[in-house]
Design a protein around this motif. Structure first.
Motif, PDB file in Angstrom:
ATOM      1  N   ASN A   1       3.017  18.425   5.783  1.00 33.68           N
ATOM      2  CA  ASN A   1       2.774  16.873   5.559  1.00 33.68           C
ATOM      3  C   ASN A   1       3.456  15.901   6.446  1.00 33.68           C
ATOM      4  O   ASN A   1       4.542  16.056   6.740  1.00 33.68           O
ATOM      5  CB  ASN A   1       3.059  16.394   4.179  1.00 33.68           C
ATOM      6  N   GLU A   2       2.588  14.848   6.714  1.00 30.20           N
ATOM      7  CA  GLU A   2       3.142  13.858   7.751  1.00 30.20           C
ATOM      8  C   GLU A   2       3.181  12.547   6.801  1.00 30.20           C
ATOM      9  O   GLU A   2       2.095  12.449   5.940  1.00 30.20           O
ATOM     10  CB  GLU A   2       2.451  13.834   8.959  1.00 30.20           C
ATOM     11  N   GLU A   3       3.659  11.581   7.209  1.00 28.73           N
ATOM     12  CA  GLU A   3       4.018  10.352   6.548  1.00 28.73           C
ATOM     13  C   GLU A   3       4.456   9.144   7.492  1.00 28.73           C
ATOM     14  O   GLU A   3       5.332   9.369   8.047  1.00 28.73           O
ATOM     15  CB  GLU A   3       4.826  10.471   5.260  1.00 28.73           C
ATOM     16  N   SER A   4       3.358   8.154   7.504  1.00 28.57           N
ATOM     17  CA  SER A   4       3.886   7.120   8.286  1.00 28.57           C
ATOM     18  C   SER A   4       4.771   6.075   7.428  1.00 28.57           C
ATOM     19  O   SER A   4       4.490   6.194   6.169  1.00 28.57           O
ATOM     20  CB  SER A   4       2.502   6.173   8.958  1.00 28.57           C
ATOM     21  N   ILE A   5       5.161   5.191   8.086  1.00 32.62           N
ATOM     22  CA  ILE A   5       6.261   4.348   7.278  1.00 32.62           C
ATOM     23  C   ILE A   5       5.298   3.068   6.746  1.00 32.62           C
ATOM     24  O   ILE A   5       4.458   2.598   7.427  1.00 32.62           O
ATOM     25  CB  ILE A   5       7.172   3.690   8.376  1.00 32.62           C
ATOM     26  N   ASN A   6       5.713   3.248   5.337  1.00 31.96           N
ATOM     27  CA  ASN A   6       4.702   2.083   4.538  1.00 31.96           C
ATOM     28  C   ASN A   6       5.613   0.982   3.982  1.00 31.96           C
ATOM     29  O   ASN A   6       6.192   1.573   2.813  1.00 31.96           O
ATOM     30  CB  ASN A   6       3.827   2.991   3.590  1.00 31.96           C
ATOM     31  N   LEU A   7       5.793  -0.048   4.319  1.00 34.37           N
ATOM     32  CA  LEU A   7       6.763  -1.058   3.854  1.00 34.37           C
ATOM     33  C   LEU A   7       6.404  -1.520   2.435  1.00 34.37           C
ATOM     34  O   LEU A   7       7.421  -1.994   1.837  1.00 34.37           O
ATOM     35  CB  LEU A   7       6.835  -2.266   4.868  1.00 34.37           C
ATOM     36  N   LEU A   8       5.017  -1.653   2.419  1.00 36.38           N
ATOM     37  CA  LEU A   8       4.673  -2.307   1.115  1.00 36.38           C
ATOM     38  C   LEU A   8       4.798  -1.318  -0.085  1.00 36.38           C
ATOM     39  O   LEU A   8       5.115  -1.947  -1.224  1.00 36.38           O
ATOM     40  CB  LEU A   8       3.240  -2.699   1.202  1.00 36.38           C
ATOM     41  N   SER A   9       5.069  -0.048  -0.059  1.00 33.68           N
ATOM     42  CA  SER A   9       5.064   0.970  -1.024  1.00 33.68           C
ATOM     43  C   SER A   9       6.508   1.362  -0.964  1.00 33.68           C
ATOM     44  O   SER A   9       6.949   2.255  -1.598  1.00 33.68           O
ATOM     45  CB  SER A   9       4.024   1.846  -1.266  1.00 33.68           C
ATOM     46  N   GLY A  10       7.332   0.544  -0.578  1.00 26.07           N
ATOM     47  CA  GLY A  10       8.845   0.980  -0.269  1.00 26.07           C
ATOM     48  C   GLY A  10       9.069   2.376   0.374  1.00 26.07           C
ATOM     49  O   GLY A  10       9.977   3.380   0.045  1.00 26.07           O
ATOM     50  N   GLY A  11       8.043   2.750   1.161  1.00 30.51           N
ATOM     51  CA  GLY A  11       8.263   4.105   1.937  1.00 30.51           C
ATOM     52  C   GLY A  11       7.570   5.033   1.236  1.00 30.51           C
ATOM     53  O   GLY A  11       7.389   6.330   1.871  1.00 30.51           O
ATOM     54  N   GLU A  12       7.013   5.161   0.074  1.00 25.72           N
ATOM     55  CA  GLU A  12       6.117   6.165  -0.533  1.00 25.72           C
ATOM     56  C   GLU A  12       4.650   5.723  -0.340  1.00 25.72           C
ATOM     57  O   GLU A  12       4.173   4.740  -0.241  1.00 25.72           O
ATOM     58  CB  GLU A  12       6.412   5.963  -1.980  1.00 25.72           C
ATOM     59  N   PRO A  13       3.945   7.191  -0.211  1.00 21.92           N
ATOM     60  CA  PRO A  13       2.661   6.824  -0.195  1.00 21.92           C
ATOM     61  C   PRO A  13       1.974   5.974  -1.340  1.00 21.92           C
ATOM     62  O   PRO A  13       2.315   6.243  -2.390  1.00 21.92           O
ATOM     63  CB  PRO A  13       2.161   8.373  -0.141  1.00 21.92           C
ATOM     64  N   LEU A  14       0.994   5.463  -0.867  1.00 21.40           N
ATOM     65  CA  LEU A  14       0.075   4.628  -1.939  1.00 21.40           C
ATOM     66  C   LEU A  14      -0.777   5.672  -2.884  1.00 21.40           C
ATOM     67  O   LEU A  14      -0.732   5.254  -4.015  1.00 21.40           O
ATOM     68  CB  LEU A  14      -0.832   3.628  -1.505  1.00 21.40           C
ATOM     69  N   ALA A  15      -0.979   6.667  -2.392  1.00 19.86           N
ATOM     70  CA  ALA A  15      -1.622   7.545  -3.267  1.00 19.86           C
ATOM     71  C   ALA A  15      -0.904   8.235  -4.399  1.00 19.86           C
ATOM     72  O   ALA A  15       0.264   8.381  -3.999  1.00 19.86           O
ATOM     73  CB  ALA A  15      -2.229   8.795  -2.363  1.00 19.86           C
ATOM     74  N   GLY A  16      -1.450   8.285  -5.619  1.00 18.66           N
ATOM     75  CA  GLY A  16      -0.741   8.855  -6.680  1.00 18.66           C
ATOM     76  C   GLY A  16      -0.373   8.020  -7.444  1.00 18.66           C
ATOM     77  O   GLY A  16       0.738   8.288  -8.606  1.00 18.66           O
ATOM     78  N   ASP A  17      -0.367   6.522  -7.461  1.00 17.41           N
ATOM     79  CA  ASP A  17       0.297   5.682  -8.255  1.00 17.41           C
ATOM     80  C   ASP A  17      -0.559   5.740  -9.639  1.00 17.41           C
ATOM     81  O   ASP A  17      -1.622   5.093  -9.695  1.00 17.41           O
ATOM     82  CB  ASP A  17       0.181   4.193  -7.744  1.00 17.41           C
ATOM     83  N   ASP A  18      -0.516   6.348 -10.417  1.00 19.07           N
ATOM     84  CA  ASP A  18      -1.328   6.685 -11.620  1.00 19.07           C
ATOM     85  C   ASP A  18      -1.061   5.744 -12.856  1.00 19.07           C
ATOM     86  O   ASP A  18      -1.879   5.535 -13.554  1.00 19.07           O
ATOM     87  CB  ASP A  18      -1.077   8.314 -12.084  1.00 19.07           C
TER      88      ASP A  18
END
Length: 799
Positions: free
Chosen positions: A126-143
């Motif tokens: 898996n790759e991951e780009s920097i996401n400042l809005l979610s504190g570095g965690e992917p947006l997917a999976g916010d259940d």
């Protein structure tokens, strides 16, 4: 070599960038489209990535598939040939309009890089780009609901009031608190005019409280303020002065000139966001001179208006909370729809349901909920634009004016009774025809409009030259923007003072300065040499104005090329002809009437609002949208049901293919460890390679932080952030898709990008400098890996 998801992503991205930058530079020099549209064995070695994107993304777009048969690309090539002859690379300052082209090329390059990053997958995981809005965690999976609500509240700076409060307006907190009528005797008769009372609070660095200052200014004095600022800062894009509002239909007549008060407050706040303007004597004198204390009556009226302002802000917050709550409620059902869209042919299946279902109440539950989601969001946008925004008065006036001028009935009759394509093609022929080789109507209209702009520029130039009062220096500046840069020469990234001094020293630009002139400007960078500095700053402003005029003249020369008209005709034929056939079959003429009815209804809802009391105003807008959504759905249904050409099926299939492609990528994954080894990188060099990758991650984090900061500072309207946020809420929460969207957020373009490229050096704005001005790290090892990487990817792409 072990890499975490972010290191892996930016390592691969840099390898792609190394190749793509070279390809873009080469194609810009050659401007040969055939290398991409009709590649050969020879050209495939030069442009592997661009050819891949062109063949799989551009030429596969349904409306462009017939472009080759219609000779469109040959005409586009002729247009590019004419474009390449223009004088574009001249001695122009960095802050001229030329920077718009640089920003656009920067955006195009980033878009291509993101596309390739999504297409090329690695076996490393898996790759991951920097996401400042979610504190570095992917947006997917916010259940859970708490995470979802937290994500929805990222738009706290949407409103103009909140944004400008956050900015601080360069140490000024401004408000137009009330109005008063003043009488004066002119000749025999007595005249009454209104003054707007401005409250200015200075925000001290140490947090100390300073009493507010109150001054009274007439509407004409606001106009004079803008004219004075325009003369002092000719290179700044200043907001226009709002026209006087008409309060004849207002329910709150006792709040005298309330609409004007709101618009003039917005005007002052937008001015104060410009650092140079906020710190200028002109602006400070306007806000501070001739101050006075408020009378008891004025204070009472100001308190009443302040309460109304607070009600407007609170109402917007309540509506936003209602929107957020509804999204949380619908999240489960919408998630089912999102997952369906991400399945192969999922988007086609959704619209197949719409094609077969005539009314909203017959739709499946998840689609009905999606429409409910859209209803409340559209209502929120309308409410913000026409009720709670500081620009609501101006927006309502523009809506009414445009609505009154639109010939809805005539348009509907024409679309109902004639062939839309033939009609509009005839209009195009009328506008673009050049009888006896003369100027077309389109060219004459463009010339008239641009002549007005040119007159204003010429006036500004003449006034500035009179102030400088040195014709040879001014002539050198004028000649600079007409002089092409020698090959390989670029203007250095320096301050405006240094950049201007370098230009004045340039012996390749006439006239060469005399010793007296050199002494006159030479010490502009030295402390205490105020006269020389002021002169060079004025010359820099003159340089920017001449560059803008040169850009305008270049654009006009392109407009007058015959091939430009041919391109416009072909674009119309390619894009409009198939759409016109479908819309005619779907009875678009009747839909024009529905649009007119909707706008009439919207205006009635707005006029029914009490200017003084805006509480509980959300529901009328929700009801408004709900009253008309059945008719809108009917049009969408008819368009898809009557589409005998399968145009929309093809468009949806194209989008569906993109979603699938982003998720799956090219057929074979690449092995970066194998590529690194084949490139001859030894194990002993791994620490240095990792160090370069970490530098890249830090660079991209800085880029994203700067972009986010600029985005926050540019929230001068109330809907931009909301719109983009809601789109994110509804799009499929697929990890690959969301990663791409996270990167795509950086390449949106707006006019402030140009200013922020140089704001760090010019001091003309408090916007942080554009992220493209950040210098990437110097790399030694990664460039050695890039050729092997490209070779591997090219072999996979050929399959």
């Amino acid at each position: 070599m072990e890499l975490n998801p972010q290191q892996l992503h930016y390592f691969k991205r840099e390898l792609i960038s190394q190749q793509l930058q070279g390809e873009i530079s080469s194609i810009r020099r050659s401007t040969e489209l055939s290398s991409l549209v009709k590649p050969t064995a020879e050209t495939s070695k030069d442009y592997p990535f661009l050819q891949y994107l062109t063949q799989n993304f551009v030429l596969e777009f349904p409306l462009l598939r017939d472009g080759n048969e219609k000779g469109f690309f040959e005409k586009l090539q002729a247009f590019l040939d004419e474009y390449s002859k223009l004088k574009l690379d001249t001695y122009a300052p960095k802050s001229s309009k030329d920077s718009q082209r640089r920003v656009l090329w920067y955006k195009v390059q980033k878009l291509l890089i993101i596309s390739l990053c999504a297409s090329i997958k690695t076996v490393q995981g898996n790759e991951e780009s920097i996401n400042l809005l979610s504190g570095g965690e992917p947006l997917a999976g916010d259940d859970d609901d708490e995470k979802l609500v937290s994500r929805l509240k990222m738009t706290s700076l949407e409103s103009e009031e909140n944004c400008l409060e956050w900015l601080g307006c360069n140490g000024l907190k401004l408000n137009v608190v009330t109005t008063r009528d003043v009488s004066e005797v002119r000749t025999v008769r007595q005249h009454v005019h209104t003054e707007f009372i401005i409250e200015t609070k200075l925000i001290m660095v140490d947090g100390s409280d300073v009493p507010p200052v109150y001054v009274a200014r007439r509407h004409g004095q606001f106009r004079q303020l803008r004219e004075d600022l325009k003369k002092a800062f000719p290179t700044l894009e200043l907001p226009g002065i709002p026209s006087k509002a008409h309060d004849a239909n207002s329910k709150a007549q006792h709040l005298h000139r309330e609409k004007d008060r709101i618009m003039l407050r917005s005007f002052l706040r937008r001015l104060s966001a410009e650092t140079d303007v906020a710190n200028s004597d002109i602006f400070r004198d306007f806000l501070m001179n001739d101050s006075f204390p408020l009378s008891a009556e004025e204070q009472q009226d100001a308190d009443q208006r302040l309460k109304m302002d607070e009600n407007r802000i609170n109402e917007e917050r309540r509506f936003r909370a209602q929107v957020d709550k509804k999204i949380v409620e619908l999240d489960g059902l919408l998630d089912m729809l999102k997952k369906q869209i991400m399945e192969p042919n999922g988007l086609l299946q959704v619209f197949e349901v719409i094609k077969k279902t005539e009314t909203i109440d017959q739709l499946p539950l998840e689609l009905r909920k999606a429409i409910e989601w859209g209803r409340i969001n559209f209502a929120f946008v309308l409410h913000t634009q026409f009720v709670t925004s500081d620009r609501s008065v101006e927006n309502v006036a523009n809506l009414k004016r445009t609505h009154s001028l639109m010939p809805y009935r005539t348009i509907a009759q024409i679309l109902r009774l004639s062939n839309p394509f033939s009609m509009v093609k005839g209009v195009l022929d009328l506008f673009l025809a050049q009888p006896f080789g003369g100027k077309s109507l389109f060219q004459r209209i463009m010339l008239t409009n641009m002549s007005e702009q040119s007159k204003e520029l010429t006036k500004d130039i003449q006034e500035l030259e009179a102030k400088i009062n040195d014709p040879p220096l001014c002539l050198k500046i004028a000649n600079a923007v007409q002089t092409e840069l020698p090959p390989g020469v670029t203007l250095g990234k320096t301050t405006p003072i240094t950049e201007t001094l370098q230009l004045l020293k340039n012996s390749n630009i006439e006239p060469v300065l005399t010793p007296e002139q050199i002494i006159k400007v030479a010490f502009a960078n030295q402390p205490g040499k105020l006269e020389a500095r002021v002169l060079v700053e004025s010359l820099y402003k003159l340089w920017v104005l001449y560059a803008r005029k040169q850009e305008q003249e270049v654009l006009m020369s392109l407009v007058f090329q015959g091939v430009t008209g041919e391109i416009i005709k072909d674009l119309f034929a390619i894009f409009y002809e198939p759409l016109a056939q479908v819309y005619k079959a779907a009875n678009i003429g009747e839909t024009i009437g529905h649009v007119s009815t909707f706008v009439n209804d919207l205006i009635q809802v707005i006029d029914a609002m009490d200017v003084q009391d805006v509480t509980n105003t959300a529901q009328p807008f929700i009801d408004l949208v709900q009253r008309h959504e059945d008719r809108f759905y009917q049009f969408v249904h008819n368009v898809h049901a009557q589409d005998k050409s399968k145009l929309f099926d093809n468009l949806l299939g194209y989008v569906d293919k993109l979603f699938s492609f982003v998720s799956n990528g090219i057929p074979t994954k690449i092995d970066l460890d194998q590529i690194v080894a084949q490139a001859g990188i030894s194990v002993a060099e791994y620490p240095a390679l990792k160090s370069e990758i970490d530098q890249l991650c830090a660079y991209h984090r800085s880029r994203k932080e700067r972009h986010l900061e600029r985005k926050r500072q540019k929230l001068m309207s109330t809907t931009d952030a909301a719109d983009s946020q809601e789109i994110f809420d509804f799009l499929p929460e697929n990890k690959e898709v969301m990663g791409v969207l996270n990167d795509m957020a950086e390449i949106e373009y707006d006019s402030d990008d140009e200013q922020s490229i140089t704001s760090g050096s010019s001091g003309s704005s408090n916007l942080v400098a554009h992220e493209m001005t950040l210098r990437p790290p110097q790399l030694q090892i990664i460039p050695r890996i890039a050729p092997t990487f490209v070779e591997h990817v090219q072999q996979i792409m050929k399959k």
